[in-house]
Write a protein that holds these residues in place. Structure first.
Motif, PDB file in Angstrom:
ATOM      1  N   GLY A  65       0.776  -0.935  -0.133  1.00 59.99           N
ATOM      2  CA  GLY A  65      -0.045  -0.099   0.209  1.00 59.99           C
ATOM      3  C   GLY A  65       0.831   1.317   0.090  1.00 59.99           C
ATOM      4  N   ILE A  66       0.077   2.528  -0.210  1.00 61.31           N
ATOM      5  CA  ILE A  66       0.942   3.674  -0.340  1.00 61.31           C
ATOM      6  C   ILE A  66      -0.076   4.703   0.626  1.00 61.31           C
ATOM      7  CG2 ILE A  66      -0.200   4.323  -2.327  1.00 61.31           C
ATOM      8  CD1 ILE A  66       2.721   5.646  -2.961  1.00 61.31           C
ATOM      9  N   GLU A  67       0.428   5.701   1.125  1.00 57.23           N
ATOM     10  CA  GLU A  67      -0.322   6.785   1.824  1.00 57.23           C
ATOM     11  C   GLU A  67       0.069   7.996   1.232  1.00 57.23           C
ATOM     12  OE1 GLU A  67       0.502   6.619   6.154  1.00 57.23           O
ATOM     13  OE2 GLU A  67       0.107   4.490   6.133  1.00 57.23           O
ATOM     14  N   PHE A  68      -1.161   8.903   1.123  1.00 61.42           N
ATOM     15  CA  PHE A  68      -0.797  10.254   0.721  1.00 61.42           C
ATOM     16  C   PHE A  68      -1.347  11.230   1.778  1.00 61.42           C
ATOM     17  CE2 PHE A  68      -1.183   7.875  -3.438  1.00 61.42           C
ATOM     18  CZ  PHE A  68      -0.036   8.509  -4.060  1.00 61.42           C
ATOM     19  N   ASP A  69      -0.736  12.146   1.862  1.00 59.31           N
ATOM     20  CA  ASP A  69      -1.165  13.310   2.654  1.00 59.31           C
ATOM     21  C   ASP A  69      -1.648  14.537   1.850  1.00 59.31           C
ATOM     22  OD1 ASP A  69      -0.343  12.265   5.143  1.00 59.31           O
ATOM     23  OD2 ASP A  69       1.637  13.282   5.038  1.00 59.31           O
ATOM     24  N   HIS A  70      -2.882  15.233   2.475  1.00 62.15           N
ATOM     25  CA  HIS A  70      -3.608  15.977   1.730  1.00 62.15           C
ATOM     26  C   HIS A  70      -3.698  17.317   2.364  1.00 62.15           C
ATOM     27  CE1 HIS A  70      -4.607  13.032  -1.457  1.00 62.15           C
ATOM     28  NE2 HIS A  70      -4.779  12.114  -0.228  1.00 62.15           N
ATOM     29  N   LEU A  71      -3.855  18.362   1.455  1.00 61.27           N
ATOM     30  CA  LEU A  71      -4.041  19.736   2.222  1.00 61.27           C
ATOM     31  C   LEU A  71      -4.944  20.803   1.081  1.00 61.27           C
ATOM     32  CD1 LEU A  71      -3.374  21.771   4.410  1.00 61.27           C
ATOM     33  CD2 LEU A  71      -1.367  22.469   3.126  1.00 61.27           C
ATOM     34  N   LEU A  72      -5.817  21.084   1.820  1.00 58.13           N
ATOM     35  CA  LEU A  72      -6.780  21.896   1.112  1.00 58.13           C
ATOM     36  C   LEU A  72      -6.586  23.293   1.599  1.00 58.13           C
ATOM     37  CD1 LEU A  72      -8.900  21.815  -1.562  1.00 58.13           C
ATOM     38  CD2 LEU A  72     -10.542  21.598   0.141  1.00 58.13           C
ATOM     39  N   LEU A  73      -6.241  24.418   0.651  1.00 55.13           N
ATOM     40  CA  LEU A  73      -5.996  25.716   1.217  1.00 55.13           C
ATOM     41  C   LEU A  73      -6.983  26.718   0.649  1.00 55.13           C
ATOM     42  CD1 LEU A  73      -1.934  26.084   1.250  1.00 55.13           C
ATOM     43  CD2 LEU A  73      -3.516  25.586   3.340  1.00 55.13           C
ATOM     44  N   HIS A  74      -7.201  27.767   1.447  1.00 56.96           N
ATOM     45  CA  HIS A  74      -7.954  28.875   1.045  1.00 56.96           C
ATOM     46  C   HIS A  74      -6.954  29.915   0.494  1.00 56.96           C
ATOM     47  CE1 HIS A  74     -10.329  32.627   1.207  1.00 56.96           C
ATOM     48  NE2 HIS A  74     -11.637  32.006   1.159  1.00 56.96           N
ATOM     49  N   GLU A  75      -7.376  30.879  -0.469  1.00 59.74           N
ATOM     50  CA  GLU A  75      -6.588  31.645  -1.133  1.00 59.74           C
ATOM     51  C   GLU A  75      -5.658  32.544  -0.258  1.00 59.74           C
ATOM     52  OE1 GLU A  75      -8.735  34.282  -3.777  1.00 59.74           O
ATOM     53  OE2 GLU A  75     -10.213  34.589  -2.328  1.00 59.74           O
ATOM     54  N   ASP A  76      -6.294  32.870   1.045  1.00 59.49           N
ATOM     55  CA  ASP A  76      -5.804  33.718   1.952  1.00 59.49           C
ATOM     56  C   ASP A  76      -4.572  32.825   2.905  1.00 59.49           C
ATOM     57  OD1 ASP A  76      -7.141  32.172   3.796  1.00 59.49           O
ATOM     58  OD2 ASP A  76      -8.394  33.703   4.668  1.00 59.49           O
ATOM     59  N   GLY A  77      -4.363  31.391   2.578  1.00 57.28           N
ATOM     60  CA  GLY A  77      -3.447  30.701   3.117  1.00 57.28           C
ATOM     61  C   GLY A  77      -3.841  29.823   4.303  1.00 57.28           C
ATOM     62  N   SER A  78      -5.352  30.065   4.747  1.00 51.18           N
ATOM     63  CA  SER A  78      -5.888  29.192   5.734  1.00 51.18           C
ATOM     64  C   SER A  78      -6.133  27.860   5.020  1.00 51.18           C
ATOM     65  CB  SER A  78      -6.893  30.188   6.471  1.00 51.18           C
ATOM     66  OG  SER A  78      -7.973  30.091   5.387  1.00 51.18           O
ATOM     67  N   THR A  79      -6.008  26.917   6.414  1.00 52.85           N
ATOM     68  CA  THR A  79      -6.224  25.509   5.879  1.00 52.85           C
ATOM     69  C   THR A  79      -7.899  25.434   6.113  1.00 52.85           C
ATOM     70  OG1 THR A  79      -4.307  24.969   6.957  1.00 52.85           O
ATOM     71  CG2 THR A  79      -5.976  23.249   6.613  1.00 52.85           C
ATOM     72  N   ILE A  80      -8.252  24.755   5.014  1.00 54.81           N
ATOM     73  CA  ILE A  80      -9.563  24.175   4.704  1.00 54.81           C
ATOM     74  C   ILE A  80      -9.863  22.822   5.370  1.00 54.81           C
ATOM     75  CG2 ILE A  80     -11.622  23.630   3.244  1.00 54.81           C
ATOM     76  CD1 ILE A  80     -11.082  26.720   3.673  1.00 54.81           C
ATOM     77  N   LEU A  81      -8.882  22.020   4.818  1.00 60.74           N
ATOM     78  CA  LEU A  81      -8.862  20.481   5.149  1.00 60.74           C
ATOM     79  C   LEU A  81      -7.859  19.972   5.189  1.00 60.74           C
ATOM     80  CD1 LEU A  81     -11.189  18.039   3.667  1.00 60.74           C
ATOM     81  CD2 LEU A  81      -8.921  17.759   3.099  1.00 60.74           C
ATOM     82  N   ARG A  82      -7.392  19.110   6.005  1.00 61.67           N
ATOM     83  CA  ARG A  82      -6.146  18.323   6.110  1.00 61.67           C
ATOM     84  C   ARG A  82      -6.473  16.934   6.032  1.00 61.67           C
ATOM     85  NH1 ARG A  82      -1.885  19.319  10.532  1.00 61.67           N
ATOM     86  NH2 ARG A  82      -3.636  18.427  11.911  1.00 61.67           N
ATOM     87  N   GLY A  83      -5.790  15.883   5.385  1.00 61.93           N
ATOM     88  CA  GLY A  83      -6.226  14.512   5.515  1.00 61.93           C
ATOM     89  C   GLY A  83      -5.048  13.656   5.140  1.00 61.93           C
ATOM     90  N   LYS A  84      -5.508  12.336   4.999  1.00 60.01           N
ATOM     91  CA  LYS A  84      -4.628  11.185   4.560  1.00 60.01           C
ATOM     92  C   LYS A  84      -5.471  10.181   3.925  1.00 60.01           C
ATOM     93  CE  LYS A  84      -1.176   9.817   7.397  1.00 60.01           C
ATOM     94  NZ  LYS A  84      -0.187  10.127   6.716  1.00 60.01           N
ATOM     95  N   THR A  85      -4.954   9.940   2.927  1.00 56.10           N
ATOM     96  CA  THR A  85      -5.693   8.589   2.265  1.00 56.10           C
ATOM     97  C   THR A  85      -4.701   7.355   2.241  1.00 56.10           C
ATOM     98  OG1 THR A  85      -4.865   9.467   0.258  1.00 56.10           O
ATOM     99  CG2 THR A  85      -7.076   9.816   0.814  1.00 56.10           C
ATOM    100  N   MET A  86      -5.162   6.123   2.626  1.00 52.39           N
ATOM    101  CA  MET A  86      -4.390   5.330   2.455  1.00 52.39           C
ATOM    102  C   MET A  86      -5.107   4.178   1.275  1.00 52.39           C
ATOM    103  SD  MET A  86      -4.298   6.471   5.547  1.00 52.39           S
ATOM    104  CE  MET A  86      -5.783   6.045   6.604  1.00 52.39           C
ATOM    105  N   TRP A  87      -4.127   3.758   0.663  1.00 51.90           N
ATOM    106  CA  TRP A  87      -4.544   2.958  -0.591  1.00 51.90           C
ATOM    107  C   TRP A  87      -3.564   1.483  -0.599  1.00 51.90           C
ATOM    108  CZ3 TRP A  87      -7.606   5.271  -4.685  1.00 51.90           C
ATOM    109  CH2 TRP A  87      -7.591   6.839  -4.362  1.00 51.90           C
ATOM    110  N   LYS A  88      -4.303   0.443  -1.147  1.00 49.79           N
ATOM    111  CA  LYS A  88      -3.669  -0.650  -1.140  1.00 49.79           C
ATOM    112  C   LYS A  88      -3.825  -1.399  -2.635  1.00 49.79           C
ATOM    113  CE  LYS A  88      -7.854  -3.402  -0.094  1.00 49.79           C
ATOM    114  NZ  LYS A  88      -8.622  -4.224   0.848  1.00 49.79           N
ATOM    115  N   ALA A  89      -2.882  -2.242  -2.897  1.00 49.50           N
ATOM    116  CA  ALA A  89      -2.717  -2.584  -4.376  1.00 49.50           C
ATOM    117  C   ALA A  89      -3.862  -3.267  -4.788  1.00 49.50           C
ATOM    118  CB  ALA A  89      -1.252  -3.567  -4.470  1.00 49.50           C
ATOM    119  N   ARG A  90      -4.318  -3.512  -5.930  1.00 54.53           N
ATOM    120  CA  ARG A  90      -5.573  -4.148  -6.525  1.00 54.53           C
ATOM    121  C   ARG A  90      -5.212  -5.469  -6.630  1.00 54.53           C
ATOM    122  NH1 ARG A  90      -9.677  -0.617  -8.872  1.00 54.53           N
ATOM    123  NH2 ARG A  90      -8.995   1.680  -8.947  1.00 54.53           N
TER     124      ARG A  90
END
Length: 152
Positions: A127-152
């Motif tokens: 598997g592999i993991e990704f970190d995610h970040l969604l930012l507003h144009e003013d630099g403030s954080t809207i969302l932080r996250g992590k997704t975990m994926w496994k091989a098909r």
């Protein structure tokens, strides 16, 4: 909800008694792990923002909030397509920090999670993991996250 302050309001006791029969009493069915989400450096050269994301009227729910499905769409748009095609989503952790509104400009960032200079792998090593970040144009954080994926 108080629509002017965008804060939850206290429910009156008579209303609570009336709708109380609709509540399910018991333990939550979600396994919540106390996983700390890593801070991402948006100025790192390895991060390329997916910019120009804007909520539209069709993205809003009945409370005039952007639907959680749209947030997921923005997160998934920033994933490398080759990794998505080779793997399937196993689990995700999302931390909503603030709401965005119609007309806001957003940027979505995605980075492969690393620890000790290697890929952060699942126990089955597929598997592999990704970190995610969604930012507003003013630099403030809207969302932080992590997704975990496994091989098909």
């Amino acid at each position: 909800m108080n629509m002017h302050t965008r804060r939850l309001s206290k429910v009156e006791p008579d209303i609570r008694d009336e709708i109380g029969i609709l509540f399910i009493v018991g333990d939550p069915q979600i396994d919540i792990k106390n996983t700390k989400l890593r801070q991402m450096d948006v100025n790192a050269r390895s991060l390329v923002p997916l910019a120009g994301l804007k909520p539209s009227w069709t993205d809003l729910d009945i409370n005039q909030h952007v639907s959680h499905v749209k947030y997921l769409d923005w997160v998934f748009q920033s994933l490398p397509r080759s990794d998505v095609e080779k793997n399937e989503l196993s689990s995700m952790i999302l931390e909503f920090r603030r709401e965005c509104r119609i007309g806001d400009n957003l940027q979505s960032f995605c980075e492969v999670a690393r620890s000790d200079g290697t890929l952060s792998q699942f126990t089955d090593k597929n598997g592999i993991e990704f970190d995610h970040l969604l930012l507003h144009e003013d630099g403030s954080t809207i969302l932080r996250g992590k997704t975990m994926w496994k091989a098909r």
